[in-house]
Design an enzyme around this catalytic site. Structure first.
Site, short mmCIF file in Angstrom:
data_model
loop_
_atom_site.label_atom_id
_atom_site.label_comp_id
_atom_site.label_asym_id
_atom_site.label_seq_id
_atom_site.Cartn_x
_atom_site.Cartn_y
_atom_site.Cartn_z
N ARG A 23 5.37 -12.89 9.50
CA ARG A 23 5.94 -11.70 9.08
C ARG A 23 7.57 -11.58 9.89
O ARG A 23 7.60 -12.10 10.88
CB ARG A 23 5.19 -10.12 9.67
CG ARG A 23 4.36 -10.53 10.75
CD ARG A 23 3.37 -9.21 11.03
NE ARG A 23 3.84 -7.80 10.67
CZ ARG A 23 3.23 -7.20 9.60
NH1 ARG A 23 2.04 -7.86 8.95
NH2 ARG A 23 3.50 -5.84 9.31
N GLU A 70 0.96 -1.09 -0.01
CA GLU A 70 -0.12 0.13 0.01
C GLU A 70 0.81 1.33 -0.14
O GLU A 70 1.71 1.30 0.64
CB GLU A 70 -0.88 0.30 1.24
CG GLU A 70 -1.77 1.06 1.16
CD GLU A 70 -2.65 1.29 2.59
OE1 GLU A 70 -2.75 0.47 3.15
OE2 GLU A 70 -3.63 2.33 2.45
N LYS A 94 3.95 0.49 9.56
CA LYS A 94 4.17 1.83 9.09
C LYS A 94 3.71 3.05 9.63
O LYS A 94 3.85 4.33 9.55
CB LYS A 94 3.58 1.69 7.37
CG LYS A 94 4.48 1.13 6.52
CD LYS A 94 3.93 1.18 5.05
CE LYS A 94 2.91 0.05 4.97
NZ LYS A 94 2.69 0.09 3.31
P1 ATP Z 1 2.59 -2.55 7.92
O1 ATP Z 1 1.90 -3.22 9.11
O2 ATP Z 1 3.81 -2.28 8.23
O3 ATP Z 1 1.80 -1.26 7.27
P2 ATP Z 1 1.43 -3.78 5.70
O4 ATP Z 1 1.27 -5.27 5.78
O5 ATP Z 1 -0.03 -2.89 5.86
O6 ATP Z 1 2.43 -3.37 6.86
P3 ATP Z 1 1.75 -3.63 2.99
O7 ATP Z 1 2.31 -2.32 2.28
O8 ATP Z 1 0.24 -3.87 2.86
O9 ATP Z 1 2.07 -3.19 4.37
O10 ATP Z 1 2.49 -4.84 2.77
C1 ATP Z 1 2.96 -5.26 1.45
C2 ATP Z 1 3.22 -6.56 1.56
O11 ATP Z 1 4.22 -6.84 2.66
C3 ATP Z 1 2.06 -7.60 2.11
O12 ATP Z 1 1.87 -8.50 1.43
C4 ATP Z 1 2.52 -7.58 3.44
O13 ATP Z 1 1.78 -8.94 3.81
C5 ATP Z 1 4.07 -7.83 3.48
N1 ATP Z 1 4.85 -7.47 4.66
C6 ATP Z 1 4.58 -6.25 5.32
N2 ATP Z 1 5.24 -6.34 6.48
C7 ATP Z 1 6.01 -7.47 6.52
C8 ATP Z 1 6.68 -7.99 7.49
N3 ATP Z 1 6.96 -7.33 8.64
N4 ATP Z 1 7.26 -9.10 6.93
C9 ATP Z 1 6.97 -9.79 6.09
N5 ATP Z 1 6.28 -9.52 5.18
C10 ATP Z 1 5.52 -7.96 5.38
MG MG Z 2 -1.28 -3.88 4.39
#
Ligand code: ATP
Ligand code: MG
Length: 554
Positions: free
Chosen positions: A261, A35, A271
Site C-alpha cells: 500500500r 467500499e 478511512k
Molecule cells: P482503508 O484502510 O483506507 O479503509 P481499504 O483497503 O479498506 O482502505 P477499500 O475501499 O476497501 O479501502 O479499498 C479499495 C481498494 O483500494 C482496495 O483494493 C485496496 O487494497 C486499495 N487501497 C486502499 N488503500 C490503499 C493504499 N494506501 N495504497 C494502495 N492501495 C490501497
Molecule cells: Mg477494504
C-alpha cells in the site's frame, strides 16, 4: 521511445505478460473495488492507476465495483464521490457500475451449496466465544460444538437466519475448513452474519450479509476478472479466496496478487482515521485541502495529471515503505511550473506611495502570462500611484545580498518601473505603515538610461485597482512523520496547518475558476477555492515554489 517502453514495468505487468504469452488468458480484466464507507484517498489513486492503467495499456477492461457488504458504515454520498473521483482522475470503467450487493442472491445460493457439501455450518457460539475458540498463532483452535451439525439442520438454521429469526450476534454461517491451520483466516472463517440494517442498494431485503472474503472472490469470478489486485494485508486471505472458488460451482478462477500500500509521511490514510478527522471537526470536511483525499487534493489545486504522475513515479512493488510528502509535491510543482499562468498577489501587504506619479492616473501594463511560453499570452495589469508590496520585501537597512527594496535604494516593480524608497511612516508601535517612493518614468521595459544597475525585482499590485482576497496557506496536517503510529493521532495535528492571510490580488484573478492553478510570482502556486466569489476571492496555496520539506526534516 515508444509509449510502451516509456511505461515503467512492475511485477504485476510481468505476470500479465507471461499469462498472455502462455495463453492462460487472451485478455485482461481488472477491477477497482472500493467500499463506499468514505472518500477516496491518494492510496486509492495508486490502486486506481494500477487497475485502470493495466486495462488501458492491454486493451482490456476494468470494472468499478462497490464492495458494499457493511450497510451500517456505507452511504450513497460515498458512492457518488467515488464515481466522481475516478472519472476526474481520467479513468472510465467498463460497462455499468458493479455492486457486490447485485450478487446477494447468488452469494446466498453459493452458501447453500457449501452447506450441502458439508463445507459450511451455522454457528451459535457468541462472537467472544468464537474468538476464544479460534486459538492463537502459537496454539491451534478448537472445534465449535456446533461444527458437526447435519446438512439438514444447517440448511434449516441458515434459512431461519435469513428469515430474521436470530438476533444479531446469536448465529452466523461459518466455512468448515481447518481449526488448526497455520493461517488464522482458514480457521472456519465467518461467511455470513446477521445485521438488521437497511442497505443503500438493497433496502430491507436482507438481514444477513456476506463477509468480505466470501463476497470478493465470488464477485471477481462472476465478473470474469482475470487478475485481482489488492494490498499486502490480504496475502493470507488468498488461501480463503482460492478455497471458496475451488469449492463452489463457478467456471472462472481469477487469481489474486498483492502489492504494497501507499503510505505518505505527515498524513494518515485509513478511512477510519480520516472519518474521525471529519466527524470530530479537526478538518473542514472530506475535501479539506489538507486531507490526503482525492477531493481534498483537487480542492487544494492538484491536477489529475500530477496525481497520475505521482503514482507512476512511486511504482508498484511488494516492499512496504513510507513515501516523502516532497515526492507528491514535486509532481504538482513540475506540472504547474510548466502550465500555470503567472499572476501577482500580495499576501502580507505594506503600502507604497509613489509621490512623483500623477494622482488618479491608471496605466495599463501588459505582462506575459508565462516567462517561456509566449503562446500563453499576456494580460493587462493596472499601475497606479499607490501599490501594495510584501512587507518582507522592504528593509530600512540591508546588506548587498538583500535584493529587494531598501531605504534610499532602488528596485524594479515586476513588469513596471524602477522605484526608490525615499522615506517611511510608522505607527505608534513602530510598524511601517507607508513607504514613500519616487519612480523613474523612463524605466518601463528598459534599464535606467544612465547605466545604473538595479538588480532586484519584486512583485506588487495596485492599491486602488486590486481586489482584496483571502489567502489560505496550508502546511502538513500533522507534526510527526507517522501520525498513525501514535495512540492519539489527533493530538499530533499541526496547529499551523492552515494560516489565513488577508491580501490583495490583481484584478484578473477576481474571476479565477476553482482548480485553475496560478503561480503567484515569487510566492507559490495557488488556485481559487470553492468558497470564492468575485467580490471576495479566496485562494488556496497548492504548494510553495521550492521544496521546504528538506528543511523541516532537520
Ligand atoms: P482503508 O484502510 O483506507 O479503509 P481499504 O483497503 O479498506 O482502505 P477499500 O475501499 O476497501 O479501502 O479499498 C479499495 C481498494 O483500494 C482496495 O483494493 C485496496 O487494497 C486499495 N487501497 C486502499 N488503500 C490503499 C493504499 N494506501 N495504497 C494502495 N492501495 C490501497
Ligand atoms: Mg477494504
Amino acid at each position: 521511445m515508444s509509449e510502451a517502453e516509456a511505461r515503467p514495468s512492475n511485477f504485476i505487468r510481468q505476470i500479465i505478460d507471461k499469462d498472455l504469452a502462455d495463453g492462460k488468458h487472451t485478455s485482461v480484466h481488472t477491477r477497482f473495488p472500493p467500499e463506499p464507507n468514505g472518500y477516496l484517498h491518494i492510496g486509492h489513486a495508486k490502486s486506481i492507476c494500477l487497475n485502470f492503467g493495466i486495462a488501458e495499456d492491454y486493451q482490456g477492461q476494468c470494472n468499478l465495483r462497490f464492495d458494499d457488504t457493511n450497510p451500517e458504515k456505507e452511504d450513497v454520498e460515498y458512492v457518488e464521490s467515488i464515481k466522481n473521483d475516478v472519472s476526474w482522475l481520467g479513468f472510465q470503467w467498463s460497462g455499468d457500475i458493479c455492486y457486490s450487493s447485485n450478487y446477494f442472491d447468488k452469494l446466498y445460493d453459493y452458501a447453500i451449496e457449501l452447506i450441502n457439501k458439508g463445507l459450511a455450518y451455522v454457528e451459535e457460539l457468541s462472537p467472544e466465544q468464537i474468538r476464544e475458540y479460534r486459538g492463537t498463532l502459537k496454539e491451534p483452535g478448537k472445534p465449535s460444538p456446533y461444527r458437526d451439525r447435519s446438512v439438514e439442520e444447517n440448511l434449516a438454521l441458515f434459512e431461519k437466519m435469513r428469515a430474521g429469526e436470530f438476533a444479531e450476534g446469536s448465529a452466523c454461517l461459518r466455512a468448515k475448513i481447518d481449526m488448526a491451520s497455520s493461517f488464522m483466516v482458514m480457521r472456519d472463517p465467518v461467511l455470513y452474519r446477521v445485521r438488521f440494517a437497511s442497505h443503500h442498494q438493497t433496502g430491507d431485503k436482507w438481514c444477513i450479509y456476506p463477509m468480505y472474503d466470501f463476497t470478493h472472490c465470488i464477485s471477481d469470478a462472476l465478473e470474469g476478472i482475470t487478475h485481482s489486485l489488492c494490498t499486502l494485508e490480504f496475502q493470507d486471505n488468498r488461501r480463503l479466496y482460492d478455497w471458496v472458488l475451488e469449492n463452489i460451482t463457478i467456471d472462472c478462477q481469477p487469481h489474486q496478487y498483492e502489492f504494497s500500500r501507499l503510505n505518505l509521511e505527515y498524513t494518515v490514510m485509513s478511512k477510519r482515521k480520516l472519518n474521525q478527522l471529519v466527524t470530530e471537526k479537526l478538518v473542514n470536511g472530506w475535501d479539506d485541502p489538507r486531507m490526503p483525499t482525492i477531493s481534498g487534493l483537487r480542492r487544494r489545486g492538484f491536477t489529475a495529471a500530477s496525481i497520475r504522475e505521482f503514482c507512476k513515479r512511486i511504482g508498484v512493488t511488494k516492499q512496504d515503505n513510507m513515501i516523502e510528502m516532497s515526492s507528491l509535491e514535486s509532481c504538482i510543482r513540475d506540472d504547474l511550473n510548466d502550465n500555470a499562468p503567472r499572476a501577482m498577489a500580495v499576501i502580507d501587504p505594506v503600502k507604497i506611495v509613489i509621490e512623483n506619479y500623477e494622482q488618479g492616473k491608471v496605466e495599463t501594463l501588459t505582462v506575459a502570462n508565462h516567462p517561456n511560453k509566449p503562446e500563453m499570452g499576456a494580460r493587462d495589469v493596472p499601475f497606479t500611484r499607490e501599490v501594495w508590496i510584501e512587507r518582507e520585501d522592504f528593509r530600512e537597512e540591508a546588506n548587498k545580498k538583500y535584493k529587494r527594496l531598501v531605504l534610499g535604494k532602488e528596485v524594479r516593480l515586476r513588469g513596471a518601473y524602477v522605484i526608490k524608497a525615499e522615506r517611511i511612516e510608522k505607527d505608534e508601535q513602530g510598524n511601517i505603515t507607508t513607504i514613500f517612493c519616487s519612480y523613474d518614468a523612463d524605466t518601463l521595459g528598459k534599464n535606467p538610461a544612465d547605466g545604473r544597475k538595479v538588480k532586484g525585482v519584486i512583485h506588487w499590485v495596485s492599491a486602488e485597482k486590486s481586489v482584496a482576497a483571502e489567502i489560505r496557506l496550508y502546511d502538513r496536517l500533522f507534526t510527526v512523520p507517522n501520525p498513525a503510529a501514535s495512540d492519539n493521532f489527533s493530538e499530533t495535528i499541526n496547529p499551523e496547518s492552515l494560516v489565513v492571510k488577508q491580501g490583495y490580488v490583481e484584478p484578473s484573478l477576481a474571476t479565477a475558476a476553482p482548480q485553475e492553478g496560478y503561480q503567484f510570482e515569487r510566492i507559490g502556486y495557488f488556485c481559487a477555492d470553492k468558497d470564492s466569489s468575485a467580490e471576495r476571492p479566496v485562494f488556496n496555496r497548492t504548494v510553495g515554489l521550492r521544496d521546504t520539506w528538506a528543511k523541516i526534516a532537520d
